[in-house]
Design an enzyme around this catalytic site. Sequence first.
Site, PDB file in Angstrom:
ATOM      1  N   ARG A   1       4.109  13.454  -3.328  1.00 46.21           N
ATOM      2  CA  ARG A   1       5.230  13.102  -2.456  1.00 46.21           C
ATOM      3  C   ARG A   1       6.406  14.045  -2.672  1.00 46.21           C
ATOM      4  NH1 ARG A   1       1.806   9.064  -3.203  1.00 46.21           N
ATOM      5  NH2 ARG A   1       1.725   7.279  -1.779  1.00 46.21           N
TER       6      ARG A   1
ATOM      7  N   GLY B   1      -7.623  12.603  -1.664  1.00 47.91           N
ATOM      8  CA  GLY B   1      -7.393  11.656  -0.567  1.00 47.91           C
ATOM      9  C   GLY B   1      -5.918  11.581  -0.209  1.00 47.91           C
TER      10      GLY B   1
ATOM     11  N   ARG C   1     -16.674   3.634  -7.247  1.00 43.97           N
ATOM     12  CA  ARG C   1     -16.358   3.387  -8.665  1.00 43.97           C
ATOM     13  C   ARG C   1     -16.963   2.098  -9.207  1.00 43.97           C
ATOM     14  NH1 ARG C   1     -10.211   5.866  -8.672  1.00 43.97           N
ATOM     15  NH2 ARG C   1     -10.921   8.023  -8.897  1.00 43.97           N
TER      16      ARG C   1
ATOM     17  N   ASP D   1      -6.436   1.965  -9.672  1.00 44.51           N
ATOM     18  CA  ASP D   1      -7.023   3.176 -10.274  1.00 44.51           C
ATOM     19  C   ASP D   1      -7.393   2.973 -11.748  1.00 44.51           C
ATOM     20  OD1 ASP D   1      -6.765   4.502  -7.870  1.00 44.51           O
ATOM     21  OD2 ASP D   1      -4.854   5.436  -8.387  1.00 44.51           O
TER      22      ASP D   1
ATOM     23  N   ARG E   1     -11.578   9.904 -12.844  1.00 43.10           N
ATOM     24  CA  ARG E   1     -11.283   8.661 -13.578  1.00 43.10           C
ATOM     25  C   ARG E   1     -12.529   8.077 -14.232  1.00 43.10           C
ATOM     26  NH1 ARG E   1      -6.041   8.637 -12.697  1.00 43.10           N
ATOM     27  NH2 ARG E   1      -5.296   8.907 -10.578  1.00 43.10           N
TER      28      ARG E   1
ATOM     29  N   SER F   1      -3.687  -0.024   1.304  1.00 42.66           N
ATOM     30  CA  SER F   1      -3.676   1.425   1.104  1.00 42.66           C
ATOM     31  C   SER F   1      -2.271   2.000   1.222  1.00 42.66           C
ATOM     32  CB  SER F   1      -4.591   2.122   2.107  1.00 42.66           C
ATOM     33  OG  SER F   1      -4.375   3.515   2.030  1.00 42.66           O
TER      34      SER F   1
ATOM     35  N   LYS G   1       0.725  11.577 -10.474  1.00 37.71           N
ATOM     36  CA  LYS G   1       0.053  12.283  -9.376  1.00 37.71           C
ATOM     37  C   LYS G   1       0.594  11.835  -8.022  1.00 37.71           C
ATOM     38  CE  LYS G   1      -4.592  11.862  -8.768  1.00 37.71           C
ATOM     39  NZ  LYS G   1      -4.898  11.474  -7.385  1.00 37.71           N
ATOM     40  N   SER G   2       0.728  10.534  -7.837  1.00 37.80           N
ATOM     41  CA  SER G   2       1.227  10.030  -6.544  1.00 37.80           C
ATOM     42  C   SER G   2       2.626  10.571  -6.265  1.00 37.80           C
ATOM     43  CB  SER G   2       1.298   8.504  -6.566  1.00 37.80           C
ATOM     44  OG  SER G   2       0.010   7.964  -6.552  1.00 37.80           O
TER      45      SER G   2
ATOM     46  N   GLN H   1      -1.738   5.051   0.911  1.00 38.49           N
ATOM     47  CA  GLN H   1      -1.871   6.316   1.633  1.00 38.49           C
ATOM     48  C   GLN H   1      -1.696   6.096   3.127  1.00 38.49           C
ATOM     49  OE1 GLN H   1      -5.635   7.802   0.230  1.00 38.49           O
ATOM     50  NE2 GLN H   1      -4.811   8.299  -1.786  1.00 38.49           N
TER      51      GLN H   1
HETATM   52  C1  S3P Z   1      -2.579   6.659  -3.852  1.00 36.04           C
HETATM   53  C2  S3P Z   1      -2.962   5.458  -3.313  1.00 36.04           C
HETATM   54  C3  S3P Z   1      -4.194   4.755  -3.701  1.00 36.04           C
HETATM   55  C4  S3P Z   1      -4.718   5.287  -5.028  1.00 36.04           C
HETATM   56  C5  S3P Z   1      -4.754   6.780  -5.083  1.00 36.04           C
HETATM   57  C6  S3P Z   1      -3.361   7.341  -4.888  1.00 36.04           C
HETATM   58  C7  S3P Z   1      -1.330   7.273  -3.378  1.00 36.04           C
HETATM   59  O1  S3P Z   1      -5.174   4.989  -2.731  1.00 36.04           O
HETATM   60  O2  S3P Z   1      -5.995   4.762  -5.288  1.00 36.04           O
HETATM   61  O3  S3P Z   1      -5.256   7.226  -6.322  1.00 36.04           O
HETATM   62  O4  S3P Z   1      -0.837   8.236  -4.004  1.00 36.04           O
HETATM   63  O5  S3P Z   1      -0.788   6.806  -2.370  1.00 36.04           O
HETATM   64  P1  S3P Z   1      -5.268   4.144  -1.342  1.00 36.04           P
HETATM   65  O6  S3P Z   1      -4.066   4.420  -0.530  1.00 36.04           O
HETATM   66  O7  S3P Z   1      -6.528   4.603  -0.706  1.00 36.04           O
HETATM   67  O8  S3P Z   1      -5.337   2.712  -1.769  1.00 36.04           O
END
Ligand code: S3P
Length: 429
Positions: free
Chosen positions: A26, A93, A347, A316, A389, A166, A21-22, A168
């Site tokens: 991207r 997110g 969670r 996660d 999850r 983070s 997914k990440s 993100q």
């Molecule tokens: C992610 C970063 C993580 C992770 C999320 C995906 C990403 O979150 O928990 O499921 O793709 O960069 P955070 O950046 O809030 O830690």
Amino acid sequence: MQISINPAEKIEGQIRVPGDKSISHRALLFSSLADDTIEVEGLLKSADTLSTMNCLRKLGVEFEEEGEKIKVKGKGLRGLKEPDDVLNAGNSGTTARLLTGLLAGQPFYSTLTGDVSLRKRPMKRISAPLQQMGAAISGRQNSELLPLSIRGYDLLPIHYTLPLPSAQVKSALLIATLYSRGISEIIDYYNTRDHTERMLQYLGAGIEKKGKYHIVMKGPSRLKGDRIRIPGDISSAAFFIVAATLAQRGELYIENVGINPSRAGILEVLGAMGADIRILNKKEYNFEPVADLLVKGGAKLKGTEIAGEMVPRLIDEIPVLAVAALFAEGDTVIRGAAELRVKESDRLKTISLELRKMGAGIKELPDGLIIEGNAKLSGARCESHGDHRIAMALATAALFAESESVINGSEAVEISFPGFFELMNSLVS
Ligand code: S3P
């Protein structure tokens, strides 16, 4: 929607799990900014990545699907257009935060919102440093909450130490750096997932890692490429890895799983607990390490402690690791995971509340969990709390309860893993 899960003894088969997914988010985002058309292979098609695609479409990006592949017609760094409506990141997110980094560099106005869960999640962590780079961002509660409205500019470079773990936040700043003039430096003492750095490097951006924690990036930086391959998501594989480990019998082979060290903490922790997981056939896709995993059942697990630098590497997976810990000899303590309180659900709260319904001994700490091992779970009626999850971790636990369980809100799995229950059903006996 609700789903019933029956106890299982054996898990056996050979599977692939959906794309990471990440990396999928991207791939969509960076391909949209590339000078060329990029073919993306193995993309996760789920509600979250659809949110990213829909937002990018509103910014003028075109996608062409060809069977399992998707062609993204890159617009170049300066080719996006002002959207004529609000952008909606849904439950995601990653979409909201990475896209805000992108919008911060656009010379137009946009507004970004999300679903009821995402509208409660913290955004100041990105809006504050992006404002520091020169973007005009405003939102509810002093730019803490969506909707955010964003008017981008040519940005200033930034020197920033991540105040929390983070990826993100780190990624939003690196994306914004594409639109800045000069050298930015981001220091990540948590070593959060580094997919953004790897993909930017693969697409030719001026980005470098200096030492263990410093990322140096030069803006503006154009992106070039023709193909991105996406490995299976270790966070999705995690439910099957734990299920196959806890089953009395059987062997599960999972092909093409991303084993980037910033994501693969679960393999180390389960291995140290006594799981039999073999990493085979190692390879690389666009600077991302990939391998097949062979997991054997009948493991005798021991409780463990998870804290410190390990936490971001398996953040996660903590809900499903809590399930594994229930069946270990001795207690397991997890600390340093307060970030779990601001995910799709809180969670720490939702997993302990729901596993307790099955009879688990699990205590919440402000930043973690204490899980009693040697559990005897009974079947129960559980709730996903709209969190994918949590739904999948509960389904994994339900396989090892003494009678049937029901999970309400099971449709939450569509966020990251469409077909999850069907795949699990096909392996159990
Ligand atoms: C992610 C970063 C993580 C992770 C999320 C995906 C990403 O979150 O928990 O499921 O793709 O960069 P955070 O950046 O809030 O830690």
